[in-house]
Design a protein around this motif. Sequence first.
Motif, PDB file in Angstrom:
ATOM      1  N   ASN A  12       0.853  -1.186   0.000  1.00 26.19           N
ATOM      2  CA  ASN A  12       0.000   0.000   0.000  1.00 26.19           C
ATOM      3  C   ASN A  12       0.897   1.247   0.000  1.00 26.19           C
ATOM      4  O   ASN A  12       1.734   1.399   0.883  1.00 26.19           O
ATOM      5  N   GLY A  61       0.205   4.340   0.609  1.00 25.77           N
ATOM      6  CA  GLY A  61      -0.015   5.237   1.750  1.00 25.77           C
ATOM      7  C   GLY A  61       0.715   4.745   2.991  1.00 25.77           C
ATOM      8  O   GLY A  61       1.373   5.523   3.696  1.00 25.77           O
ATOM      9  N   LEU A  62       0.605   3.436   3.246  1.00 28.70           N
ATOM     10  CA  LEU A  62       1.271   2.892   4.436  1.00 28.70           C
ATOM     11  C   LEU A  62       2.793   2.852   4.254  1.00 28.70           C
ATOM     12  O   LEU A  62       3.539   2.957   5.229  1.00 28.70           O
ATOM     13  N   TRP A  94       4.398   5.180   2.756  1.00 30.11           N
ATOM     14  CA  TRP A  94       4.786   6.544   3.125  1.00 30.11           C
ATOM     15  C   TRP A  94       4.875   6.659   4.657  1.00 30.11           C
ATOM     16  O   TRP A  94       5.843   7.216   5.188  1.00 30.11           O
ATOM     17  N   PHE A 110       3.800  12.862   0.424  1.00 28.89           N
ATOM     18  CA  PHE A 110       2.404  12.533   0.764  1.00 28.89           C
ATOM     19  C   PHE A 110       1.436  13.189  -0.219  1.00 28.89           C
ATOM     20  O   PHE A 110       0.377  12.631  -0.514  1.00 28.89           O
ATOM     21  N   MET A 111       1.843  14.352  -0.738  1.00 33.84           N
ATOM     22  CA  MET A 111       1.024  14.993  -1.760  1.00 33.84           C
ATOM     23  C   MET A 111       0.904  14.046  -2.961  1.00 33.84           C
ATOM     24  O   MET A 111      -0.179  13.892  -3.546  1.00 33.84           O
ATOM     25  N   ILE A 141      -1.603  11.331  -2.177  1.00 32.48           N
ATOM     26  CA  ILE A 141      -2.996  11.794  -2.320  1.00 32.48           C
ATOM     27  C   ILE A 141      -3.378  11.797  -3.808  1.00 32.48           C
ATOM     28  O   ILE A 141      -4.468  11.354  -4.191  1.00 32.48           O
ATOM     29  N   LEU A 142      -2.442  12.266  -4.644  1.00 29.62           N
ATOM     30  CA  LEU A 142      -2.740  12.323  -6.075  1.00 29.62           C
ATOM     31  C   LEU A 142      -2.876  10.919  -6.687  1.00 29.62           C
ATOM     32  O   LEU A 142      -3.673  10.710  -7.603  1.00 29.62           O
ATOM     33  N   TYR A 148      -4.088   8.369  -5.077  1.00 32.76           N
ATOM     34  CA  TYR A 148      -5.422   7.926  -4.646  1.00 32.76           C
ATOM     35  C   TYR A 148      -6.513   8.659  -5.436  1.00 32.76           C
ATOM     36  O   TYR A 148      -7.531   8.075  -5.818  1.00 32.76           O
ATOM     37  N   TYR A 149      -6.270   9.931  -5.697  1.00 32.10           N
ATOM     38  CA  TYR A 149      -7.225  10.741  -6.464  1.00 32.10           C
ATOM     39  C   TYR A 149      -7.411  10.141  -7.863  1.00 32.10           C
ATOM     40  O   TYR A 149      -8.516  10.073  -8.396  1.00 32.10           O
ATOM     41  N   HIS A 199      -8.172   5.757  -7.122  1.00 32.25           N
ATOM     42  CA  HIS A 199      -9.130   5.390  -6.070  1.00 32.25           C
ATOM     43  C   HIS A 199      -8.718   4.137  -5.296  1.00 32.25           C
ATOM     44  O   HIS A 199      -9.557   3.420  -4.752  1.00 32.25           O
ATOM     45  N   LEU A 211      -4.886   2.547  -3.140  1.00 31.13           N
ATOM     46  CA  LEU A 211      -3.450   2.753  -2.888  1.00 31.13           C
ATOM     47  C   LEU A 211      -2.701   1.421  -2.908  1.00 31.13           C
ATOM     48  O   LEU A 211      -1.506   1.372  -2.634  1.00 31.13           O
ATOM     49  N   GLU A 241      -1.731  13.002 -17.608  1.00 29.32           N
ATOM     50  CA  GLU A 241      -0.905  14.147 -17.197  1.00 29.32           C
ATOM     51  C   GLU A 241      -0.790  14.244 -15.683  1.00 29.32           C
ATOM     52  O   GLU A 241       0.258  14.558 -15.143  1.00 29.32           O
ATOM     53  N   ILE A 242      -1.895  13.960 -14.993  1.00 28.22           N
ATOM     54  CA  ILE A 242      -1.878  14.060 -13.529  1.00 28.22           C
ATOM     55  C   ILE A 242      -0.936  13.005 -12.932  1.00 28.22           C
ATOM     56  O   ILE A 242      -0.256  13.260 -11.934  1.00 28.22           O
ATOM     57  N   ILE A 247       2.596  14.356 -13.199  1.00 26.01           N
ATOM     58  CA  ILE A 247       2.882  15.304 -12.117  1.00 26.01           C
ATOM     59  C   ILE A 247       3.099  14.545 -10.800  1.00 26.01           C
ATOM     60  O   ILE A 247       4.005  14.852 -10.021  1.00 26.01           O
TER      61      ILE A 247
END
Lengths: 443, 214
Positions: free
Chosen positions: A113, A115-116, A118, A159-160, A163-164, A166-167, A170, A172, A186-187, A190
């Motif tokens: 994961n 997130g974890l 991180w 962490f940013m 989030i992106l 996950y954005y 949907h 992680l 493109e996202i 970035i």
Amino acid sequence: MDMNIILYLLIGLPILAEVGYLFNVMRITTILSAILILILTVLIHSALPIAGLFYITNFNWILILMVGSIYLLSALFSYDYLKERSIRMDLNYYYVFMNLFVATMLFSLIINNYGLMWAGIEATTITSALLVMTEQTSISVEAAWRYIIIVSVGLVFAFMSIILIYYNFHTLTVTQILSIPNRSSEIVTITVAIALVGFGTKIGIFPMHTWLPDVHSEAPAPVSALFSGVLLPVALYVLYLIYQIKPLDSLFILFSLATIIVASIFMTYQKNYKRMFAYSSMENMGIALLGLSIGGYGIIGALAVLFAHSFAKAGAFYSSGNILHSTGERNISKVNGLIHDMKTTSSALLLSSLAVTGAPPFGVFVGEFLIFIQMLRLHLYLEFAIVLFFLMVAFISINYNVNNMVFGKWRANKEAKGILKIIPLVSALISLLIGIVLIVVIA
Amino acid sequence: MNLITELIYMLSAATLLTAFYILLQPFIQSMIRTIITQSVVIGLISFAMAYYLRNIDFILLGLLVIFLRGFLVSYLLERQIPKRKELFREYTKGTPSTLLTALIVAVVGIFIVYFYVFSNLITDVAFGTNNIIVFPFVVIFLGIFQILARRNTLAHVIGYVEQENGIVLMSIFLIPVPFIVELTVFLDVIALVLIASIVARETSEHKNLEELRG
């Protein structure tokens, strides 16, 4: 036994070792935990690849092996070393933090994961910050502070990027994201670029590297070995998993080249030998990042560099610790003639220096060779020439200084005792062995 | 714009005001009180989002921000201030130039990050239009600026907490990450503040040391 239980144990063993605090036997429980981790690591190899709550492939399995090995070496080296240094910190506390540090690294390596992962990397900062200031000098406190602040700011950007991720997806879960066929957008571009800045801070990628030489030079030798040998590769692994979402090869190659160039230039005028080895770690991480960015043989090369470098650099820091204790000097020009009285330590230092600078037949050389082959296959001639030139600069800088320290005019030095002189040599020899095995396998 | 939308925009603007206030404030205790205010405002934004999206997760997130980030973290920081807390300050000079630089940081941050990078990429936000993400970005930038502009240890930690607040705000507006990840992040930040306060006991001001140059 269920594989998940074994993996829980893998992370949990260093935490279980904290029980030793109650009976004042932290050293023994730490060493036991390191040995058991190595045994478990060998056991899980037959079940690879593992993908579920945890994600283990051959790639991160080697990193787990590295963490276990350097953990064991540092645990063995620490007790006598810190006793000799007569530090103010309670040694039990030191081992408590070392165990937590290793547990967080293992967690970051195997969890499936982003997130974890991180959270694990951030936790390594928390658990290792106090280890840096073990000797509690004003300089080591300042180094620890710079480490906490600079790395935490970097990890905010990391962490940013999480989030992106996950954005965009949907989820992680690493394996889920990497199995999505059309991940490019493109996202995502970035996101990966921000991750390079964020996790790059922890790896020591230029220009976010400023904490790295301070911490490596001021931390006690066994902690520097853990930082350089395994912490940087663990963060690099997390970045590599994000890189796989969308390989921004040009950007990553650019940053890795900049890291190699800057580290090599800085190495030329270093006065402190531990600081010089810190820049060498930065250079090796640059090479590994380059290998991972170009793919193919580059990935195997990067892995070989990381694996061999971890032992070689641990050897370099352990022997540096012995030299610092014996001479009381950090300045390269004030240390000389080590070969006369410190035969084992100076041999270890010499071998480690040759190993980290990629001299044949050490493992780092084999890894660099594979990366070079891949660069030429991709027609990256200019990049090849730049890397080759700056590796030569680094090779000359380090080996010239180390030669002066080892063979310079005679001065009375006191050799380290017992295990303290054996462990640096063993580390350097393992790096040599890795190189020989790799050459035989490739041949 | 309905009432709840206006409220969320107003509260977001309030987070920026708190960020500027912290930056200009020489007294550490006052900085800590303001970071509590900022965390509470972010908690309120989360509650408003819970109402707006009819999603209970935002209430949990808001509670976490207020109690863990706002009060627990601030309590840990305040414990590190020496006696006569209200007088403990950092001797700063050039307040107008700091404010001007902070404004430049904020404006440049908005232009680069929003107009050139994110305005076309992030189209689907949890609330309102995508220009709402300007607020978290500015809070993050001002947090970094706070760390750069100050030499005091506690002021650095406050800058870091402010950045983390910006990240939470960003997560609220874009997409809240899974609760387990969010909780781990909160615990990480608390642990980091705890460790930072231990280091803060050893040193209160940071200078350039010759040994750590080059």
